[in-house]
Design a protein around this motif. Structure first.
Motif, PDB file in Angstrom:
ATOM      1  N   UNK A  23       0.830  -1.201   0.000  1.00 20.15           N
ATOM      2  CA  UNK A  23       0.000   0.000   0.000  1.00 20.15           C
ATOM      3  C   UNK A  23       0.865   1.251   0.000  1.00 20.15           C
ATOM      4  N   UNK A  24       1.955   1.226   0.753  1.00 17.40           N
ATOM      5  CA  UNK A  24       2.829   2.393   0.859  1.00 17.40           C
ATOM      6  C   UNK A  24       3.482   2.739  -0.475  1.00 17.40           C
ATOM      7  N   UNK A  25       3.565   1.791  -1.395  1.00 20.59           N
ATOM      8  CA  UNK A  25       4.127   2.069  -2.711  1.00 20.59           C
ATOM      9  C   UNK A  25       3.268   3.064  -3.492  1.00 20.59           C
ATOM     10  N   UNK A  26       2.007   3.198  -3.100  1.00 19.65           N
ATOM     11  CA  UNK A  26       1.105   4.129  -3.771  1.00 19.65           C
ATOM     12  C   UNK A  26       1.193   5.538  -3.202  1.00 19.65           C
ATOM     13  N   UNK A  27       1.923   5.693  -2.109  1.00 20.97           N
ATOM     14  CA  UNK A  27       2.037   6.986  -1.440  1.00 20.97           C
ATOM     15  C   UNK A  27       3.186   7.775  -2.037  1.00 20.97           C
ATOM     16  N   UNK A  28       2.922   9.024  -2.342  1.00 18.07           N
ATOM     17  CA  UNK A  28       3.965   9.908  -2.855  1.00 18.07           C
ATOM     18  C   UNK A  28       4.990  10.145  -1.761  1.00 18.07           C
ATOM     19  N   UNK A  29       6.250   9.993  -2.087  1.00 14.95           N
ATOM     20  CA  UNK A  29       7.304  10.129  -1.098  1.00 14.95           C
ATOM     21  C   UNK A  29       7.565  11.573  -0.694  1.00 14.95           C
ATOM     22  N   UNK A  30       7.064  12.507  -1.455  1.00 10.35           N
ATOM     23  CA  UNK A  30       7.293  13.912  -1.172  1.00 10.35           C
ATOM     24  C   UNK A  30       6.286  14.416  -0.135  1.00 10.35           C
ATOM     25  N   UNK A  31       6.757  14.650   1.075  1.00 10.64           N
ATOM     26  CA  UNK A  31       5.889  15.129   2.138  1.00 10.64           C
ATOM     27  C   UNK A  31       5.327  16.506   1.782  1.00 10.64           C
ATOM     28  N   UNK A  32       6.143  17.339   1.170  1.00  7.76           N
ATOM     29  CA  UNK A  32       5.672  18.661   0.768  1.00  7.76           C
ATOM     30  C   UNK A  32       4.531  18.552  -0.237  1.00  7.76           C
ATOM     31  N   UNK A  33       4.655  17.639  -1.175  1.00  8.93           N
ATOM     32  CA  UNK A  33       3.604  17.443  -2.172  1.00  8.93           C
ATOM     33  C   UNK A  33       2.331  16.930  -1.498  1.00  8.93           C
ATOM     34  N   UNK A  34       2.464  15.998  -0.575  1.00  9.72           N
ATOM     35  CA  UNK A  34       1.298  15.488   0.144  1.00  9.72           C
ATOM     36  C   UNK A  34       0.615  16.595   0.943  1.00  9.72           C
ATOM     37  N   UNK A  35       1.403  17.440   1.577  1.00  6.36           N
ATOM     38  CA  UNK A  35       0.848  18.547   2.352  1.00  6.36           C
ATOM     39  C   UNK A  35       0.052  19.477   1.437  1.00  6.36           C
ATOM     40  N   UNK A  36       0.597  19.789   0.278  1.00  4.22           N
ATOM     41  CA  UNK A  36      -0.098  20.668  -0.668  1.00  4.22           C
ATOM     42  C   UNK A  36      -1.427  20.068  -1.116  1.00  4.22           C
ATOM     43  N   UNK A  37      -1.413  18.783  -1.398  1.00  2.21           N
ATOM     44  CA  UNK A  37      -2.650  18.102  -1.835  1.00  2.21           C
ATOM     45  C   UNK A  37      -3.689  18.126  -0.725  1.00  2.21           C
ATOM     46  N   UNK A  38      -3.273  17.791   0.489  1.00  2.00           N
ATOM     47  CA  UNK A  38      -4.200  17.774   1.609  1.00  2.00           C
ATOM     48  C   UNK A  38      -4.765  19.157   1.891  1.00  2.00           C
ATOM     49  N   UNK A  39      -3.927  20.165   1.855  1.00  2.00           N
ATOM     50  CA  UNK A  39      -4.398  21.518   2.099  1.00  2.00           C
ATOM     51  C   UNK A  39      -5.411  21.947   1.037  1.00  2.00           C
TER      52      UNK A  39
END
Length: 43
Positions: A23-39
């Motif tokens: 499942x973790x293979x589907x997660x983007x490794x970029x925390x900054x990118x994830x933060x932007x998407x969530x925001x």
């Protein structure tokens, strides 16, 4: 709002993965990118 860790286990189960690593293979490794998407989704 549930913690992301709990949501990962729900996704794991829905996708039928035997191991959370799959499942973790589907997660983007970029925390900054994830933060932007969530925001963007939460606004």
């Amino acid at each position: 709002m549930q913690s992301p860790e709990r949501n990962l286990y729900v996704v794991k189960r829905l996708l039928g993965h035997a191991n959370i690593t799959s499942t973790l293979e589907y997660i983007d490794e970029s925390v900054d990118n994830l933060r932007d998407i969530l925001e963007a989704e939460l606004m």
